[in-house]
Write a protein that holds these residues in place. Sequence first.
Motif, PDB file in Angstrom:
ATOM      1  N   ILE A  60       0.585  -8.763  14.837  1.00 27.76           N
ATOM      2  CA  ILE A  60       0.869  -9.567  13.643  1.00 27.76           C
ATOM      3  C   ILE A  60       0.248  -8.865  12.437  1.00 27.76           C
ATOM      4  CG2 ILE A  60       1.004 -11.784  14.835  1.00 27.76           C
ATOM      5  CD1 ILE A  60      -1.866 -12.304  13.830  1.00 27.76           C
ATOM      6  N   ILE A  61       0.712  -9.236  11.286  1.00 29.03           N
ATOM      7  CA  ILE A  61       0.116  -8.731  10.050  1.00 29.03           C
ATOM      8  C   ILE A  61       0.310  -9.817   9.002  1.00 29.03           C
ATOM      9  CG2 ILE A  61       2.227  -7.549   9.290  1.00 29.03           C
ATOM     10  CD1 ILE A  61       0.391  -5.320   8.182  1.00 29.03           C
ATOM     11  N   ASP A  62      -0.746 -10.049   8.236  1.00 31.80           N
ATOM     12  CA  ASP A  62      -0.590 -11.042   7.169  1.00 31.80           C
ATOM     13  C   ASP A  62      -0.269 -10.321   5.863  1.00 31.80           C
ATOM     14  OD1 ASP A  62      -2.996 -10.133   6.064  1.00 31.80           O
ATOM     15  OD2 ASP A  62      -4.158 -11.721   6.994  1.00 31.80           O
ATOM     16  N   LEU A  63       0.084 -11.103   4.873  1.00 27.94           N
ATOM     17  CA  LEU A  63       0.523 -10.516   3.604  1.00 27.94           C
ATOM     18  C   LEU A  63      -0.593  -9.719   2.923  1.00 27.94           C
ATOM     19  CD1 LEU A  63       2.924 -10.226   1.744  1.00 27.94           C
ATOM     20  CD2 LEU A  63       2.217 -12.336   0.581  1.00 27.94           C
ATOM     21  N   ILE A  64      -1.823 -10.189   3.043  1.00 34.07           N
ATOM     22  CA  ILE A  64      -2.945  -9.483   2.412  1.00 34.07           C
ATOM     23  C   ILE A  64      -3.103  -8.098   3.036  1.00 34.07           C
ATOM     24  CG2 ILE A  64      -5.449  -9.498   2.099  1.00 34.07           C
ATOM     25  CD1 ILE A  64      -5.220 -12.593   1.955  1.00 34.07           C
ATOM     26  N   ASP A  65      -3.104  -8.028   4.359  1.00 29.59           N
ATOM     27  CA  ASP A  65      -3.245  -6.723   5.017  1.00 29.59           C
ATOM     28  C   ASP A  65      -2.048  -5.822   4.707  1.00 29.59           C
ATOM     29  OD1 ASP A  65      -5.664  -7.404   6.101  1.00 29.59           O
ATOM     30  OD2 ASP A  65      -4.816  -8.056   8.012  1.00 29.59           O
ATOM     31  N   PHE A  66      -0.858  -6.395   4.704  1.00 33.83           N
ATOM     32  CA  PHE A  66       0.318  -5.599   4.371  1.00 33.83           C
ATOM     33  C   PHE A  66       0.192  -5.024   2.961  1.00 33.83           C
ATOM     34  CE2 PHE A  66       4.416  -5.194   2.280  1.00 33.83           C
ATOM     35  CZ  PHE A  66       4.991  -4.220   3.077  1.00 33.83           C
ATOM     36  N   ASN A  67      -0.239  -5.850   2.020  1.00 39.38           N
ATOM     37  CA  ASN A  67      -0.386  -5.369   0.647  1.00 39.38           C
ATOM     38  C   ASN A  67      -1.452  -4.282   0.545  1.00 39.38           C
ATOM     39  OD1 ASN A  67       1.675  -6.929  -0.393  1.00 39.38           O
ATOM     40  ND2 ASN A  67       0.328  -8.644  -0.875  1.00 39.38           N
ATOM     41  N   ARG A  68      -2.497  -4.377   1.363  1.00 36.93           N
ATOM     42  CA  ARG A  68      -3.517  -3.309   1.379  1.00 36.93           C
ATOM     43  C   ARG A  68      -2.911  -2.001   1.906  1.00 36.93           C
ATOM     44  NH1 ARG A  68      -7.758  -7.440   3.814  1.00 36.93           N
ATOM     45  NH2 ARG A  68      -8.549  -8.285   1.871  1.00 36.93           N
ATOM     46  N   ILE A  69      -2.126  -2.115   2.974  1.00 43.92           N
ATOM     47  CA  ILE A  69      -1.461  -0.910   3.493  1.00 43.92           C
ATOM     48  C   ILE A  69      -0.489  -0.374   2.451  1.00 43.92           C
ATOM     49  CG2 ILE A  69       0.191  -0.092   5.233  1.00 43.92           C
ATOM     50  CD1 ILE A  69      -1.181  -1.974   7.216  1.00 43.92           C
ATOM     51  N   SER A  71      -0.707  -0.575  -0.747  1.00 41.60           N
ATOM     52  CA  SER A  71      -1.435   0.111  -1.825  1.00 41.60           C
ATOM     53  C   SER A  71      -1.883   1.501  -1.382  1.00 41.60           C
ATOM     54  CB  SER A  71      -2.616  -0.731  -2.315  1.00 41.60           C
ATOM     55  OG  SER A  71      -3.670  -0.715  -1.399  1.00 41.60           O
ATOM     56  N   ILE A  72      -2.220   1.665  -0.097  1.00 42.44           N
ATOM     57  CA  ILE A  72      -2.578   2.995   0.407  1.00 42.44           C
ATOM     58  C   ILE A  72      -1.348   3.908   0.365  1.00 42.44           C
ATOM     59  CG2 ILE A  72      -3.327   4.295   2.455  1.00 42.44           C
ATOM     60  CD1 ILE A  72      -5.045   1.795   3.182  1.00 42.44           C
ATOM     61  N   ILE A  73      -0.182   3.368   0.745  1.00 42.29           N
ATOM     62  CA  ILE A  73       1.061   4.152   0.691  1.00 42.29           C
ATOM     63  C   ILE A  73       1.352   4.565  -0.753  1.00 42.29           C
ATOM     64  CG2 ILE A  73       3.573   3.972   0.970  1.00 42.29           C
ATOM     65  CD1 ILE A  73       2.977   2.264   3.495  1.00 42.29           C
ATOM     66  N   ASP A  74       1.178   3.647  -1.691  1.00 47.33           N
ATOM     67  CA  ASP A  74       1.408   3.975  -3.105  1.00 47.33           C
ATOM     68  C   ASP A  74       0.417   5.035  -3.585  1.00 47.33           C
ATOM     69  OD1 ASP A  74       3.497   2.174  -3.150  1.00 47.33           O
ATOM     70  OD2 ASP A  74       2.316   0.565  -4.045  1.00 47.33           O
ATOM     71  N   MET A  75      -0.836   4.950  -3.102  1.00 41.51           N
ATOM     72  CA  MET A  75      -1.853   5.943  -3.468  1.00 41.51           C
ATOM     73  C   MET A  75      -1.445   7.320  -2.939  1.00 41.51           C
ATOM     74  SD  MET A  75      -5.704   6.223  -1.999  1.00 41.51           S
ATOM     75  CE  MET A  75      -5.014   6.684  -0.422  1.00 41.51           C
ATOM     76  N   ILE A  76      -0.945   7.368  -1.708  1.00 37.55           N
ATOM     77  CA  ILE A  76      -0.535   8.647  -1.116  1.00 37.55           C
ATOM     78  C   ILE A  76       0.609   9.268  -1.912  1.00 37.55           C
ATOM     79  CG2 ILE A  76       0.581   9.669   0.935  1.00 37.55           C
ATOM     80  CD1 ILE A  76      -2.439   9.187   1.196  1.00 37.55           C
ATOM     81  N   LEU A  98       9.461 -13.412   6.141  1.00 36.39           N
ATOM     82  CA  LEU A  98       9.127 -14.809   5.848  1.00 36.39           C
ATOM     83  C   LEU A  98       8.057 -14.933   4.759  1.00 36.39           C
ATOM     84  CD1 LEU A  98       9.124 -16.318   9.448  1.00 36.39           C
ATOM     85  CD2 LEU A  98      10.772 -16.747   7.608  1.00 36.39           C
ATOM     86  N   LEU A  99       7.157 -13.959   4.725  1.00 39.02           N
ATOM     87  CA  LEU A  99       6.085 -13.971   3.716  1.00 39.02           C
ATOM     88  C   LEU A  99       6.547 -13.404   2.377  1.00 39.02           C
ATOM     89  CD1 LEU A  99       3.163 -12.767   6.005  1.00 39.02           C
ATOM     90  CD2 LEU A  99       3.492 -15.074   5.068  1.00 39.02           C
ATOM     91  N   ASP A 100       7.814 -12.986   2.324  1.00 39.20           N
ATOM     92  CA  ASP A 100       8.397 -12.420   1.109  1.00 39.20           C
ATOM     93  C   ASP A 100       7.620 -11.183   0.629  1.00 39.20           C
ATOM     94  OD1 ASP A 100      10.414 -12.367  -0.749  1.00 39.20           O
ATOM     95  OD2 ASP A 100       9.308 -13.577  -2.213  1.00 39.20           O
ATOM     96  N   ALA A 101       7.240 -10.342   1.604  1.00 36.64           N
ATOM     97  CA  ALA A 101       6.520  -9.110   1.293  1.00 36.64           C
ATOM     98  C   ALA A 101       7.425  -8.140   0.541  1.00 36.64           C
ATOM     99  CB  ALA A 101       6.022  -8.463   2.587  1.00 36.64           C
ATOM    100  N   ASP A 102       6.828  -7.370  -0.350  1.00 36.93           N
ATOM    101  CA  ASP A 102       7.576  -6.363  -1.107  1.00 36.93           C
ATOM    102  C   ASP A 102       7.757  -5.130  -0.224  1.00 36.93           C
ATOM    103  OD1 ASP A 102       8.721  -4.642  -2.911  1.00 36.93           O
ATOM    104  OD2 ASP A 102       6.874  -4.345  -4.076  1.00 36.93           O
ATOM    105  N   ILE A 103       8.948  -4.995   0.359  1.00 43.37           N
ATOM    106  CA  ILE A 103       9.219  -3.858   1.247  1.00 43.37           C
ATOM    107  C   ILE A 103      10.112  -2.811   0.586  1.00 43.37           C
ATOM    108  CG2 ILE A 103       8.841  -5.149   3.387  1.00 43.37           C
ATOM    109  CD1 ILE A 103      11.897  -5.478   3.568  1.00 43.37           C
TER     110      ILE A 103
END
Length: 124
Positions: A60-69, A71-76, A98-103
């Motif tokens: 599983i992954i929550d929206l906070i952890d996804f957003n942290r990942i 941000s690392i992808i954006d940094m790279i 379902l969490l409406d993550a920005d993919i």
Amino acid sequence: MENWIKSSIPLQLHKGCIIASFQLDLEEEQLKLFRQELLNFVVKHNKIRGIIFDLSGLEIIDLIDFNRIRSIIDMIKLTGYQTIISGLKPSVVSSLILLDADIDGLNAVLSLDEAFLMVDQMLK
């Protein structure tokens, strides 16, 4: 010898690509350490072909952890490299939707083999 505490996210170099394997539930401090380790790895191995985040170990992954990942992808991206996400499980994908993550703009494939193929296509 490096003096900092390392995250528990292993980094490997395979076929010219950095592979980060996420196997545990994520925590903020762990991701901060990982971000620093990854940047140091990219600088140390400056002739890499691509970066792959293998998320197959995450149930599983929550929206906070996804957003942290995210941000690392954006940094790279600022270093000039693209990151490919591999191994997303259906439960993770559906929860992100379902969490409406920005993919938008993410490169994702089902397996590491497909990730290496995508790296090859990006370099053509």
